[in-house]
Every structure is written in structure tokens, then in C-alpha cells.
Design an enzyme around this catalytic site. Structure first.
Site, PDB file in Angstrom:
ATOM      1  N   ASN A 164      16.887  32.752  -4.537  1.00 59.40           N
ATOM      2  CA  ASN A 164      15.836  31.948  -3.920  1.00 59.40           C
ATOM      3  C   ASN A 164      15.577  30.793  -4.883  1.00 59.40           C
ATOM      4  O   ASN A 164      14.789  30.926  -5.819  1.00 59.40           O
ATOM      5  CB  ASN A 164      14.570  32.773  -3.704  1.00 59.40           C
ATOM      6  CG  ASN A 164      13.457  31.953  -3.079  1.00 59.40           C
ATOM      7  OD1 ASN A 164      13.571  30.729  -2.952  1.00 59.40           O
ATOM      8  ND2 ASN A 164      12.373  32.602  -2.710  1.00 59.40           N
ATOM      9  N   HIS A 202      16.737  22.694  -1.077  1.00 56.71           N
ATOM     10  CA  HIS A 202      16.769  21.640  -0.071  1.00 56.71           C
ATOM     11  C   HIS A 202      17.523  20.387  -0.528  1.00 56.71           C
ATOM     12  O   HIS A 202      17.780  19.519   0.295  1.00 56.71           O
ATOM     13  CB  HIS A 202      15.330  21.289   0.346  1.00 56.71           C
ATOM     14  CG  HIS A 202      14.506  22.504   0.666  1.00 56.71           C
ATOM     15  ND1 HIS A 202      14.859  23.404   1.659  1.00 56.71           N
ATOM     16  CD2 HIS A 202      13.359  23.004   0.109  1.00 56.71           C
ATOM     17  CE1 HIS A 202      13.957  24.385   1.695  1.00 56.71           C
ATOM     18  NE2 HIS A 202      13.049  24.161   0.762  1.00 56.71           N
ATOM     19  N   HIS A 210      14.267  33.259   1.369  1.00 56.64           N
ATOM     20  CA  HIS A 210      12.999  32.520   1.246  1.00 56.64           C
ATOM     21  C   HIS A 210      11.882  33.413   1.745  1.00 56.64           C
ATOM     22  O   HIS A 210      11.998  34.010   2.826  1.00 56.64           O
ATOM     23  CB  HIS A 210      13.047  31.220   2.053  1.00 56.64           C
ATOM     24  CG  HIS A 210      14.163  30.349   1.607  1.00 56.64           C
ATOM     25  ND1 HIS A 210      14.138  29.657   0.423  1.00 56.64           N
ATOM     26  CD2 HIS A 210      15.382  30.125   2.153  1.00 56.64           C
ATOM     27  CE1 HIS A 210      15.269  29.026   0.258  1.00 56.64           C
ATOM     28  NE2 HIS A 210      16.051  29.290   1.293  1.00 56.64           N
ATOM     29  N   ASP A 246      27.238  23.330  -6.142  1.00 56.25           N
ATOM     30  CA  ASP A 246      28.551  23.344  -6.790  1.00 56.25           C
ATOM     31  C   ASP A 246      28.674  24.510  -7.772  1.00 56.25           C
ATOM     32  O   ASP A 246      29.746  25.118  -7.881  1.00 56.25           O
ATOM     33  CB  ASP A 246      28.799  22.012  -7.505  1.00 56.25           C
ATOM     34  CG  ASP A 246      29.072  20.887  -6.508  1.00 56.25           C
ATOM     35  OD1 ASP A 246      29.203  21.165  -5.293  1.00 56.25           O
ATOM     36  OD2 ASP A 246      29.161  19.715  -6.942  1.00 56.25           O
ATOM     37  N   TYR A 274       3.451  32.604   1.165  1.00 56.90           N
ATOM     38  CA  TYR A 274       4.181  33.359   0.139  1.00 56.90           C
ATOM     39  C   TYR A 274       3.660  34.770  -0.091  1.00 56.90           C
ATOM     40  O   TYR A 274       4.201  35.486  -0.933  1.00 56.90           O
ATOM     41  CB  TYR A 274       4.166  32.564  -1.170  1.00 56.90           C
ATOM     42  CG  TYR A 274       4.793  31.190  -1.024  1.00 56.90           C
ATOM     43  CD1 TYR A 274       6.142  31.066  -0.697  1.00 56.90           C
ATOM     44  CD2 TYR A 274       4.036  30.034  -1.164  1.00 56.90           C
ATOM     45  CE1 TYR A 274       6.721  29.820  -0.526  1.00 56.90           C
ATOM     46  CE2 TYR A 274       4.611  28.775  -1.003  1.00 56.90           C
ATOM     47  CZ  TYR A 274       5.949  28.684  -0.681  1.00 56.90           C
ATOM     48  OH  TYR A 274       6.532  27.449  -0.518  1.00 56.90           O
TER      49      TYR A 274
HETATM   50  C1  DQA Z   1      10.716  28.977  -0.853  1.00 61.20           C
HETATM   51  C2  DQA Z   1      10.629  27.858   0.199  1.00 61.20           C
HETATM   52  C3  DQA Z   1      10.819  26.510  -0.434  1.00 61.20           C
HETATM   53  O1  DQA Z   1      10.750  25.493   0.550  1.00 61.20           O
HETATM   54  C4  DQA Z   1       9.759  26.263  -1.468  1.00 61.20           C
HETATM   55  O2  DQA Z   1       9.955  25.003  -2.087  1.00 61.20           O
HETATM   56  C5  DQA Z   1       9.628  27.345  -2.455  1.00 61.20           C
HETATM   57  C6  DQA Z   1       9.788  28.732  -2.020  1.00 61.20           C
HETATM   58  C7  DQA Z   1      10.346  30.336  -0.232  1.00 61.20           C
HETATM   59  O3  DQA Z   1      10.590  31.351  -0.887  1.00 61.20           O
HETATM   60  O4  DQA Z   1       9.800  30.389   0.866  1.00 61.20           O
HETATM   61  O5  DQA Z   1       9.319  27.113  -3.629  1.00 61.20           O
HETATM   62  O6  DQA Z   1      12.035  29.056  -1.324  1.00 61.20           O
END
Ligand code: DQA
Length: 147
Positions: free
Chosen positions: A76, A82, A102, A89, A25
Site C-alpha cells: 500500500n 497514483h 488500499h 519500475d 481509513y
Molecule cells: C490509500 C489511498 C491513497 O489515495 C492515499 O493517498 C493514502 C492511503 C489507502 O490506503 O486508502 O495515503 O492508499
């Protein structure tokens, strides 16, 4: 009237950036991330407004309430991406051009992160580019809104 109002929506655990694995991140805090996105928006002539919550229902209701307030969405949703068909919706109800972002490279992590239940409603998905991915998303949205 120019269409330039972009809603930047972050979901669950994104407010904890700075405490999360920097390998996935990056090192920015959430406030720093939002500041960078606001700067990018200004550079591109877009007006950005920000929303973050850890509550799925609030995320859904925010999407419900966007009518007339935004021309496009960069979202995001974090882990909700997931599996939250409720957010899928609500995004459909919002009926605005949307780009999914992401920070991390979700295609090359755990298999469950490869699934996105919102990508079919998005004009583009950007992942694995860290904060720069938001610029890519804003540029793509600006192109769409200028049509
Ligand atoms: C995320 C990726 C997701 O899988 C994860 O649960 C996150 C952040 C990303 O920004 O890479 O919380 O959305």
C-alpha cells in the site's frame, strides 16, 4: 521449500493512521494495523515482514533489496500509488507476485485517486475493505504462492 514469506510494504503517510480521517481509513493506529496483519498472516500460514517509510527512494531501494528475502509482496504505497513511476519500475525489478491494497475506496473518492501506476504489475488490487482487505490480499497471494 514452501513459498510463504510475504513482505508488507506501506508508503507515505500510512504511519499516521489513527490521525487520518477515520471515515476513509478506520480507527486503527498503524501499529494496530500491522499487528492485525501479522495475526492474519499467521492464521494463513504465512510469514510476514513489515516495512514503512515516508521516503520514496527508500521504498524503491527496499524493493531492490527483496531478492531472496521474500516470495511475495502486499503493498500500500499511499499517495505514491497514483503517480510514482519510480515505484512502478522498482516493483517490476523485484519481479515477485504482488497485491495492491488500499484501506479506502479509492475508486469513489477524488478522481486522481482512481489512477494506479502499479496495478498492471499486481496480480490483484483490493480497496475499500479497510483492514479486512489485507486478509483478502494475503489469501490471494497464498493461492498464487501455492501454485
Ligand atoms: C490509500 C489511498 C491513497 O489515495 C492515499 O493517498 C493514502 C492511503 C489507502 O490506503 O486508502 O495515503 O492508499
Amino acid at each position: 521449500m514452501p513459498r510463504n514469506r510475504v513482505e508488507i510494504m506501506h508508503g507515505v503517510n500510512l504511519d499516521q493512521l489513527g490521525r487520518r480521517n477515520p471515515e476513509h481509513y478506520g480507527g486503527l493506529t498503524f501499529d494496530q494495523l500491522e499487528q492485525r496483519i501479522a495475526e492474519m498472516g499467521r492464521e494463513l500460514g504465512l510469514t510476514t515482514r513489515f516495512f514503512q517509510t515516508n521516503h520514496e527512494g527508500r521504498f524503491v531501494e527496499h524493493l531492490h533489496d527483496l531478492e531472496g528475502l521474500a516470495d511475495g509482496i502486499v503493498l500500500n504505497p499511499g499517495a505514491w500509488t497514483h503517480y510514482s513511476w519510480a515505484i512502478h519500475d522498482a516493483l517490476e525489478i523485484a519481479a515477485l507476485p504482488a497485491v495492491e491494497v488500499h484501506l479506502s475506496d479509492v475508486a469513489n473518492r477524488e478522481p486522481w485517486r482512481r489512477v494506479s501506476v502499479i496495478s498492471d504489475l499486481c496480480i490483484a488490487t483490493v480497496s475499500g475493505q479497510g483492514v479486512d482487505g489485507y486478509r483478502v490480499a494475503l489469501e490471494r497471494l497464498r493461492e498464487e504462492l501455492s501454485r
